[in-house]
Design an enzyme around this catalytic site. Structure first.
Site, PDB file in Angstrom:
ATOM      1  N   HIS A   1       0.843  -1.192   0.000  1.00  0.00           N
ATOM      2  CA  HIS A   1       0.000   0.000   0.000  1.00  0.00           C
ATOM      3  C   HIS A   1       0.883   1.248   0.000  1.00  0.00           C
ATOM      4  CE1 HIS A   1      -2.805  -3.108   1.301  1.00  0.00           C
ATOM      5  NE2 HIS A   1      -3.770  -2.312   0.908  1.00  0.00           N
TER       6      HIS A   1
ATOM      7  N   HIS B   1      -5.975  -5.193  -6.080  1.00  0.00           N
ATOM      8  CA  HIS B   1      -5.916  -6.420  -5.294  1.00  0.00           C
ATOM      9  C   HIS B   1      -7.268  -6.742  -4.661  1.00  0.00           C
ATOM     10  CE1 HIS B   1      -4.998  -3.181  -2.412  1.00  0.00           C
ATOM     11  NE2 HIS B   1      -5.532  -3.976  -1.482  1.00  0.00           N
TER      12      HIS B   1
ATOM     13  N   CYS C   1     -12.919  -4.781   7.675  1.00  0.00           N
ATOM     14  CA  CYS C   1     -12.504  -5.030   6.300  1.00  0.00           C
ATOM     15  C   CYS C   1     -11.177  -5.778   6.358  1.00  0.00           C
ATOM     16  CB  CYS C   1     -12.389  -3.737   5.496  1.00  0.00           C
ATOM     17  SG  CYS C   1     -11.328  -2.488   6.239  1.00  0.00           S
TER      18      CYS C   1
ATOM     19  N   HIS D   1      -8.219  -8.442   3.804  1.00  0.00           N
ATOM     20  CA  HIS D   1      -7.707  -8.985   2.552  1.00  0.00           C
ATOM     21  C   HIS D   1      -7.671 -10.513   2.629  1.00  0.00           C
ATOM     22  CE1 HIS D   1      -5.999  -4.928   2.930  1.00  0.00           C
ATOM     23  NE2 HIS D   1      -6.109  -4.876   1.624  1.00  0.00           N
TER      24      HIS D   1
ATOM     25  N   GLU E   1      -9.735  -8.721  14.677  1.00  0.00           N
ATOM     26  CA  GLU E   1      -9.920  -7.273  14.731  1.00  0.00           C
ATOM     27  C   GLU E   1     -10.922  -6.870  15.812  1.00  0.00           C
ATOM     28  OE1 GLU E   1     -11.395  -4.023  11.450  1.00  0.00           O
ATOM     29  OE2 GLU E   1      -9.982  -5.560  10.797  1.00  0.00           O
TER      30      GLU E   1
ATOM     31  N   GLU F   1      -5.702   3.134  -1.965  1.00  0.00           N
ATOM     32  CA  GLU F   1      -6.385   1.846  -1.882  1.00  0.00           C
ATOM     33  C   GLU F   1      -6.953   1.573  -3.271  1.00  0.00           C
ATOM     34  OE1 GLU F   1      -6.447  -0.546  -0.042  1.00  0.00           O
ATOM     35  OE2 GLU F   1      -6.401  -0.035   2.076  1.00  0.00           O
TER      36      GLU F   1
ATOM     37  N   GLU G   1      -8.989  -1.597  -4.802  1.00  0.00           N
ATOM     38  CA  GLU G   1      -9.470  -2.913  -4.407  1.00  0.00           C
ATOM     39  C   GLU G   1     -10.745  -3.360  -5.126  1.00  0.00           C
ATOM     40  OE1 GLU G   1      -7.963  -2.809   0.240  1.00  0.00           O
ATOM     41  OE2 GLU G   1     -10.081  -2.451  -0.182  1.00  0.00           O
TER      42      GLU G   1
END
Length: 196
Positions: free
Chosen positions: A25, A32, A67, A69, A87, A118, A120
């Site tokens: 990033h 991604h 959120c 990945h 998280e 970002e 995505e």
């Protein structure tokens, strides 16, 4: 713990490789795979969070529940469960959640104040949990978490501290009605790189 990898995508949303999340990033962030999850209780309240102030990207912004990945070969539901546990400390509640694909085609590009990008493909999922499910945020990830009414969630879109992806997602979610009314969009439109 090993190095967390993100899945790199081509223009057709097919996986073309992976890269370490920690160094991916920047001002030229490659396209991604990611996801966003809105945790909703059975009364229709939504868990809203504020990102930790020392996060690498978009620190301190207010956004949806979590959120993340998906890693190489990791299915969407497994990635969401991992992030809800790591998280938000929602291991038990997450394990009993009902997951619904609501915006499987969502993608966005956003630039932070420091120039970090970002970029995505970011399917949006609702996780429905029992009322008053315990939340124990990891302070390295989440500064603050609280259950909000849908009207208050909509009001957040007008505030500058809301994340850019939150504003874009709410623009698509608001016409669908209240969170418990969001229809199941199915899995057909999820990116080819991502299993359910």
């Amino acid at each position: 713990m090993g190095v967390e990898e993100i899945v790199l995508l081509n223009a057709d949303d097919e996986a073309v490789g992976s890269a370490p999340k920690s160094t991916s990033h920047h001002r030229n962030t490659p396209y991604h795979l990611a996801f966003s999850c809105y945790v909703v209780d059975t009364e229709g309240r939504v868990l809203i969070t504020r990102r930790a102030l020392d996060k690498q990207t978009f620190p301190g912004v207010w956004t949806g529940s979590c959120c993340g990945h998906p890693g190489p070969g990791e299915k969407l539901r497994d990635a969401i469960l991992r992030r809800l546990r790591d998280e938000l400390g929602m291991g038990d509640a997450a394990a009993s959640a009902t997951f619904t694909s609501v915006l499987p085609r969502f993608q966005y590009r956003a630039v932070a104040e420091d120039g970090t990008v970002e970029n995505e493909r970011c399917p949006v999922v609702r996780a429905t949990v029992p009322v008053n499910g315990p939340v124990r945020p990891n302070p390295e990830e989440v500064e603050w978490a609280e259950w909000w009414t849908w009207d208050r969630c909509l009001e957040l879109t007008e505030r500058p501290e809301a994340s850019p992806w939150y504003r874009l997602q709410l623009a698509e979610l608001a016409p669908l009605g209240a969170p418990l009314e969001w229809p199941d969009a199915g899995q057909r439109d999820l990116p080819p790189a991502l299993g359910w």
